[in-house]
Design an enzyme around this catalytic site. Sequence first.
Site, PDB file in Angstrom:
ATOM      1  N   HIS A 240      16.306  -8.133  -2.181  1.00  0.00           N
ATOM      2  CA  HIS A 240      16.225  -9.575  -2.412  1.00  0.00           C
ATOM      3  C   HIS A 240      15.520  -9.844  -3.736  1.00  0.00           C
ATOM      4  CE1 HIS A 240      16.200 -13.788  -1.432  1.00  0.00           C
ATOM      5  NE2 HIS A 240      14.887 -13.856  -1.530  1.00  0.00           N
TER       6      HIS A 240
ATOM      7  N   CYS B 272      21.116 -14.251  -4.340  1.00  0.00           N
ATOM      8  CA  CYS B 272      19.718 -14.437  -4.745  1.00  0.00           C
ATOM      9  C   CYS B 272      19.502 -13.991  -6.185  1.00  0.00           C
ATOM     10  CB  CYS B 272      18.790 -13.687  -3.804  1.00  0.00           C
ATOM     11  SG  CYS B 272      19.151 -11.928  -3.653  1.00  0.00           S
TER      12      CYS B 272
END
Length: 979
Positions: free
Chosen positions: A906, A350
Amino acid sequence: MSPLKIYGPIRIRSMQTGITKWKEGSFEIVEKDNRVSLLVHYNTGGIPRVFQLSHNIKNVVLRPSGIKQSRLMLTLQDNSFLSIDKVPSKDAEEMRLFLDAVHQNRLHAAMKASQGSGSFGTILGSRTSQKETNRQLSYSDNQASSKRGSLETKDEIPFRKVLGSPGRGPIKTVTGGGMAVTRTIPSLTLTSTPLRSGLLENRTEKRKRMLSGSELTEDYPKENDSSSNNKAMTDPSRKYLTSCREKQLSLKQAEENRTSGLLPLQSSSFYGSRAGSKDYSSGVTNLDRCNVSSQTPSAKRSLGFLPQPTPLSVKKLRCNQDYAGWNRPRVPLSSHQQQLQGFSNLGNTCYMNAILQSLFSLQSFANDLLKQSIPWKKIPFNALIRRFANLLIKKDICNSETKKELLKKVKNAISATAERFSGYVQNDAHEFLSQCLDQLKEDMEKLNKTWKTEPVLGEENLPDTSATKVFTCPVITNLEFEVQHSIICKACGETIPKREQFNDLSIDLPRRKKPLPPRSIQDSLDLFFRAEELEYSCEKCGGKCALVRHKFNRLPRVLILHLKRYSFNVALSLNNKLGQQVIIPRFLTLASHCTESTKPPVTLGWSAPVAISRPLRACQMMNSCITSPSAPSKKFTFKSKSSVTSCLDSDSEDELKRSVVLSQRLCDLPGNEQYQEDVEKDLKLCRLEPGKAELENSGFDRMSEEEVLAAVLEISRREASPVLSPEDDDKPTSSPDTGFAEDDIPEMPENPDAMEIEKSKTITEPGPASFTEITKDCDENKENKTPEGSQGEVDWLQQYDVDREREEQELQQALAQSLQEQEAWEQKEDDDLKRATELSLQEFNNSFLDSLGSDEDSGNEDVFDMEYTEAEAEELKRNAETGALPHSYRLISVVSHIGSTSSSGHYISDVYDIKKQAWFTYNDLEVSKIQEAAVQSDRDRSGYIFFYMHKEIFDELLETEKTSQALSMEVGRAARQAS
C-alpha cells in the site's frame, strides 16, 4: 439612519474561490469608524462574507434585468467581482449611488450634512424605517421554509445587537454604524438586557430558568393588570410558575458563579437568556420561532411569559419537544470548517492517489498549470493535461462521487498511452510518476506546436506574434533540471561535456557500517554525484581510462528523489524490498554538486509574459474582471428540427412569439441563396476557429434577453452568422478561473448506436426558410391544430393515438435495453473491482509482517560508501535542521510504500500544506494531521519518493501566504469592529 440592504441572487468571483453559482442572499452595508464594509449573507446559512469597500472599489455597474428590476455589479481593486440580480430598480439605484459615493470618497461629507436625519441625505433620499421593515418582512415571508428563514437569521447574528425599551415597543435590530430596522411586533418586547451569550445548558437537563419571587412580584402585576390576566394568576399555569420558583432557587448559586461579565437574569429576558445559551444567540431569531398569531389580544405581558397559559402554550414552552436543536450545545466554529478528504481507491490505485496528492501540493506547479490561460479547447478531450487540471481544480470543491469519476478519467488518460496502468493491478508509484510527467510534457509540446501553426483572432496587429505563442510547461519549470557530465581523460586531460535533463533522480541506498549510525538521504545523494572511473577511448590521445564528474547545470524548484529500495530476486523473479533505515533530513544541500555557472531555479511569477500579452478569450482568463458565460461555438450552428423544437417548446408564449418574429426577420433578408452560402462559410470558419464566436458574444451575460436577441440579429445581418438561443444567456460554459466548460465532466456516450441516432436526426445547416417551417410546425403542435385534409377530426385523433402509442412502446423498449446494458456493465465493473480489492488485501496481509523490512546492509557490493571529514559531517548535520548552506532544499512531501514487493502492499503520502502550514497524511480517502518529526521518524524504513523544494522558493511562497492571511484577518477584524 436607515439600513442599506438589498436581496436577490448573488454570484461572486475571486482569486481564492473562483466563480460561485447563483445563490439567494443579500448585500448589506455596514459603516463604522469611517470604514464601510459589504456583508454578503446567504439564505442557506453560513458565515457572512465581508468585503472592505473604503478605498477598495474599482467599478460599479447597474444594468436592467427584467421589468422594474436591475442587476448590480461591483468590481473591487483585487479584481474580485460581485453581482446581485433581480433587485428592485429603486433599491439597486440607491445602492449604486451609495457605492459611487464611497468610491469617490463623498460618503462622510454626505453623512455629516444629514446627521440625525435618519437617511444618507442626497445619496439615499428619505427612506423611512417602516418602508425597510415592510420590504424585509415581505422578503422573509417568501422564503421556502421556516428552516431557511432561521438559517438566514442565524447568518446575521455576529453583526447584530438587540436593543429595546421596557414595556411594549418596537424591536430594533442594530447593524453596523447605527443603521437599524424597526419591526413592530405587538405584545412582544425586549428589554435593554444584553444578550447572555456563552451560557450552555446540559442536554440532559430539561429544567427552565424561572424568575425569583421578588422579581415576579415586582414585574408581573405591573404588566398584567387586566381582569383576564388577574384570573390567569389562579389557573394551572400559575401553579406551574410557582413550582418553577423552587427550581430557580437551586440554580441561583450556579448563576452567581458564572462569568462576572454577565448581568443578572431579569424577568423580561427569560427567552433572551435561554436563546443565548442555545444554538441561536439572537433574540430576533427566537422571536421568529414564536407563534405570534396564536396569542390572545388581551396579552400584554413581557417576553418572559406566554399569554393566557394553557396546556398547549405550556407545551410550546418546552421547545425541545418539537425541535431537538434547542437542547444541542453550541458547536465551536472550527467544527464547521470543511473536512479534508482524499481520493477514493478505484481498486489498487493507491499508487496513483499518493503521487497525485504530492504533485497537487506543489503550489508553484499548480499555479503554472492553471494561471497562464492555457487554451483548453485546443487540447484533446482525453489528454492527460486536461484531465489533470480538471481534477486539480475540483478536488476540494466537489463530492466524493464526482471526484471518483475525475480520477477514472485521469487513469484512462494514462492507460491510453501506457497500457500497463490499465485494469486494477498494483503498479509502482515511481513508474506512474515518470509516465505522468513525461505525458504532461508531451501534451504541452503538442499544444505549443498547434498554437504556433494556427492563426489566432486579433493577433494580426500585434508586434512579434510568433513570440506570443509559447506556453510554459509546468513540469519543465518546476521539476526538470539539467546535469552536466564531464568526461576527463586520465592520460591527456581532455574534457568532453555532456548534458542530460532529468525529472527526478534515482539514488541508491547507502551502505551501512555496523558501528556507525544509519545513513541519510544526503549520503545517498552525494553518493550519486561521486566521481567514478570508466573505460573510455580518448579521440585525442587514445587513452582507455577516464574520470566522470557530475555537476548541476540548472537547478529545479522542486527536487524529486527516488530511493531504490528494491532488489531483483532472480530465483523468485520478484522485486524484494529493502527495509534499511535511512534518515530523512529536513534540509538537503547541493552546494558541493554545483559550480559557479550553475543556474538557479526559475523565479516565481507564474504568468508567462508572452502568453499573457495575447488577447485572451473570456473563458480562458483566470483573473478576468468580467464573467463571460457565453455559449460554446458549437451552439452557433443550426440544429436539427427536433432540437430546435425542444428549444422553442416553452410555456412562455412571449418567448415563442419572439422566436417567430426573429425567424421571419431572417427570412426577409435579401438574397437567400447568397445567405445560405455565407452561412456555410461561417459554419466552416466556426469549426476552424471556435473561439471567434465566443469573442463576439463574451458580453451576453450582462444583457437582458431582449438585448441578446437584438445583438444576435445585428450580428446575423452584418456577418451572416447563425443565431444564439436566448436561453443560453445565463448558462456559463466555463469557469473564469481555468477556462473549463461545464461539459468537461460528463463523458461522451459509449453506445455507438445512440450516436448514430443523433446523427440521423440532425438536419445539416438548414436555411432561414426551413427554420421558419420548424417554428411554424412547433406553433401548430403547441396549439394542437388539426391539419387540413380529407380526414375528419376523429380519424386524425385515432391516428395520432396510434402513432403516440407506437412511439411510447419503442421508447420503453429502448429504455429497457439501455438499462439492461448499463446494469450488466456496472455488474462487471463491480466484480472486477471486488476481485482486485480482495487480491490487494490478500497480498497486503501476506506481506505485512515483512513490511518493516530488514535492517541489514543493502548488500550492493558495487555501491561505494561516502567518506566525510569530521568537519564536513558536522556541517551537514547542522544544515539538515537549519538549511543554512547554499542551494539548500526543504522536505515538503514523502511517498511511502508499506509492503515487501512492488506488486503488493500500500502507498501513502505525507504532504506539507503551505496554506495551512501543517503536515497531512493522505491514505486514499482518509486525511489526518501529522507532525513533521513523526514523518521523519515513521517513514525512515518505508519512504520511497521524496520531494524537496528550493529553500528560497519555499520561503517566498510561505511569506506570500502569511501576508495574505494577515490581510484577511485585518479585513475581518475591521468588519467586526464596524459591526
